[in-house]
Design a protein around this motif. Sequence first.
Motif, mmCIF file in Angstrom:
data_model
loop_
_atom_site.group_PDB
_atom_site.id
_atom_site.type_symbol
_atom_site.label_atom_id
_atom_site.label_comp_id
_atom_site.label_asym_id
_atom_site.label_seq_id
_atom_site.Cartn_x
_atom_site.Cartn_y
_atom_site.Cartn_z
ATOM 1 N N ARG A 363 117.990 -6.085 81.447
ATOM 2 C CA ARG A 363 117.946 -6.618 80.097
ATOM 3 C C ARG A 363 116.499 -6.842 79.656
ATOM 4 O O ARG A 363 115.606 -7.054 80.482
ATOM 5 C CB ARG A 363 118.719 -7.943 80.032
ATOM 6 C CG ARG A 363 120.201 -7.809 80.361
ATOM 7 C CD ARG A 363 120.858 -9.172 80.436
ATOM 8 N NE ARG A 363 120.725 -9.911 79.177
ATOM 9 C CZ ARG A 363 121.547 -9.760 78.139
ATOM 10 N NH1 ARG A 363 122.563 -8.901 78.215
ATOM 11 N NH2 ARG A 363 121.381 -10.465 77.045
ATOM 12 N N THR A 364 116.303 -6.799 78.349
ATOM 13 C CA THR A 364 114.980 -7.070 77.793
ATOM 14 C C THR A 364 114.922 -8.535 77.388
ATOM 15 O O THR A 364 115.098 -8.900 76.224
ATOM 16 C CB THR A 364 114.695 -6.155 76.588
ATOM 17 O OG1 THR A 364 114.818 -4.799 77.002
ATOM 18 C CG2 THR A 364 113.287 -6.375 76.062
ATOM 19 N N ASP A 365 114.709 -9.405 78.408
ATOM 20 C CA ASP A 365 114.520 -10.819 78.142
ATOM 21 C C ASP A 365 113.457 -11.349 79.096
ATOM 22 O O ASP A 365 113.028 -10.668 80.029
ATOM 23 C CB ASP A 365 115.829 -11.598 78.248
ATOM 24 C CG ASP A 365 116.496 -11.446 79.611
ATOM 25 O OD1 ASP A 365 115.776 -11.406 80.626
ATOM 26 O OD2 ASP A 365 117.730 -11.358 79.673
ATOM 27 N N LEU A 366 113.022 -12.570 78.860
ATOM 28 C CA LEU A 366 111.873 -13.102 79.601
ATOM 29 C C LEU A 366 112.133 -13.184 81.103
ATOM 30 O O LEU A 366 111.187 -13.099 81.891
ATOM 31 C CB LEU A 366 111.500 -14.488 79.055
ATOM 32 C CG LEU A 366 110.970 -14.513 77.619
ATOM 33 C CD1 LEU A 366 110.617 -15.938 77.214
ATOM 34 C CD2 LEU A 366 109.750 -13.617 77.483
ATOM 35 N N ARG A 367 113.383 -13.366 81.525
ATOM 36 C CA ARG A 367 113.689 -13.456 82.942
ATOM 37 C C ARG A 367 113.580 -12.105 83.636
ATOM 38 O O ARG A 367 113.616 -12.022 84.857
ATOM 39 C CB ARG A 367 115.095 -14.021 83.161
ATOM 40 C CG ARG A 367 115.326 -15.413 82.624
ATOM 41 C CD ARG A 367 114.594 -16.463 83.420
ATOM 42 N NE ARG A 367 115.008 -16.487 84.832
ATOM 43 C CZ ARG A 367 114.531 -17.346 85.730
ATOM 44 N NH1 ARG A 367 113.612 -18.239 85.357
ATOM 45 N NH2 ARG A 367 114.945 -17.315 86.975
ATOM 46 N N ASN A 368 113.458 -11.045 82.846
ATOM 47 C CA ASN A 368 113.372 -9.701 83.429
ATOM 48 C C ASN A 368 112.079 -9.000 83.036
ATOM 49 O O ASN A 368 111.957 -7.796 83.191
ATOM 50 C CB ASN A 368 114.581 -8.862 82.983
ATOM 51 C CG ASN A 368 114.719 -7.588 83.785
ATOM 52 O OD1 ASN A 368 114.609 -7.603 85.023
ATOM 53 N ND2 ASN A 368 114.949 -6.475 83.106
ATOM 54 N N LEU A 369 111.106 -9.768 82.506
ATOM 55 C CA LEU A 369 109.852 -9.175 82.039
ATOM 56 C C LEU A 369 108.665 -9.854 82.702
ATOM 57 O O LEU A 369 108.711 -11.062 83.000
ATOM 58 C CB LEU A 369 109.725 -9.302 80.522
ATOM 59 C CG LEU A 369 110.751 -8.551 79.670
ATOM 60 C CD1 LEU A 369 110.622 -8.957 78.213
ATOM 61 C CD2 LEU A 369 110.568 -7.044 79.813
ATOM 62 N N VAL A 370 107.587 -9.091 82.889
ATOM 63 C CA VAL A 370 106.352 -9.627 83.440
ATOM 64 C C VAL A 370 105.194 -8.786 82.902
ATOM 65 O O VAL A 370 105.327 -7.571 82.701
ATOM 66 C CB VAL A 370 106.377 -9.619 84.988
ATOM 67 C CG1 VAL A 370 106.506 -8.191 85.521
ATOM 68 C CG2 VAL A 370 105.135 -10.282 85.556
ATOM 69 N N LEU A 371 104.071 -9.448 82.629
ATOM 70 C CA LEU A 371 102.888 -8.729 82.141
ATOM 71 C C LEU A 371 102.139 -8.119 83.313
ATOM 72 O O LEU A 371 101.838 -8.796 84.313
ATOM 73 C CB LEU A 371 101.961 -9.678 81.386
ATOM 74 C CG LEU A 371 102.376 -10.136 79.991
ATOM 75 C CD1 LEU A 371 101.276 -10.973 79.362
ATOM 76 C CD2 LEU A 371 102.709 -8.957 79.095
ATOM 77 N N LEU A 372 101.797 -6.830 83.185
ATOM 78 C CA LEU A 372 101.013 -6.127 84.203
ATOM 79 C C LEU A 372 99.984 -5.239 83.516
ATOM 80 O O LEU A 372 100.297 -4.570 82.516
ATOM 81 C CB LEU A 372 101.913 -5.266 85.091
ATOM 82 C CG LEU A 372 102.896 -5.986 86.021
ATOM 83 C CD1 LEU A 372 103.786 -4.972 86.713
ATOM 84 C CD2 LEU A 372 102.145 -6.829 87.045
#
Length: 419
Positions: A363-372
């Motif tokens: 999913r595209t939500d904060l729990r599945n996203l990280v900045l790299l």
Amino acid sequence: MSETFLPELPQELWRAGKLELAHGVTHLLQVMRMASAGVGKYLAEIESRGTEDLFGYGNASSWFADVARISLGDARDVVKRAVALNPAPGVGDAEIAAFAPETGAAAADGAIGDQHSDLILEILRKIASDVPREKVEGADKILAGLARHAGPKEIAEAGAGILAHLDPDGNEPKDPEPAPPRRELFVERRKDGFWRVSGLLDPETGARTAAVLDAYGARRPVDEFGQADHRTMPQRRGDAWADVLDLAMACPDQPGTAGYRTLVHVTVSLEDLKTGFGNACLDFVGEITAREARMMACDCLMIPVVLSAAGEPLDVGRMKRFVTPGQRRALNIRDGGCAFPGCHRAPKHCHAHHIEHWADGGRTDLRNLVLLCGFHHRLIHHDDWQVRIAADGIPEFVPPQYLDPLRHPRRNILHRVVT
């Protein structure tokens, strides 16, 4: 004749005193000047009558160049001087006055030479462009009288003084139309799929480009695992160029992107996209690996065209995987930059990575996203590093066993205050 004259001349000069030598030089100078002025009178007359009628030449300069065996440019200068210093015939018995009659008279007397005449004429032409004719006549009289006893330097200074007196404000300043900067850029796709970029930049744009590439292409600091940045200068500048493109494409005002980081279309089969094996078609013209397509799809650097086994398009850029501007701001606040341990890169240089890939149902939500950043984004996709969101909502990274046999999770503490 020359054989009898040349041996006698040194003997006669040897017998001459210094006054006789000086007199000989000044006398011959006067003769030369008078002769030059006399030639000028003839040339002015020839020019006024028309050389084409007299000798068949198109103008006096061409005829005089052949007669004197000099260049056409030098002949033009001589004729131009002659016309300016001598009167021209008018209608009937009338005569058109010379442009600089006083200077012409001084030249005819042998008092001044061609260098004096040319300098005075140059000054008078500058004066004539801004003041009435009588002012030019007065300046001609002053400069011709001075030239009988002074050199070029004094004449130039006197001319500057006359110009300043007659036109103290000078010519009205004009802002010239700036020439458009010269900038060229060539982008050529090679047969192996790589692109060759070359071009030519004006000094200002070149300096700005070098400054940007040097800033974004600085070496990465040694991380906590002791890994140094061994990239060459061209490699670092190439990576910097990719960062600059990412920044440009992420701009909300970027034409044709509506603020999304969309660059190209990539056609790939669903199976290859899930596994990361196989190839994908880049923008319908080149090939990349399916693993590269999988990494690019994380942050919408492309619009994937996913095909079934039969070649049927299953998905063309599902909008739900796009990170919204609000989610991006939240990621910037939470991670503060690249979340990989020890990385200093700021949020503007980072991609939004899907921890569970969207092709696998992530999913595209904060729990599945990280900045790299670009470097660590590629590392996550190509190495055995794992990333996850801890219970407190902060990303943490699990290193591969060759770095840490116990695989203790690590965090980036450079972007946050440790309490």
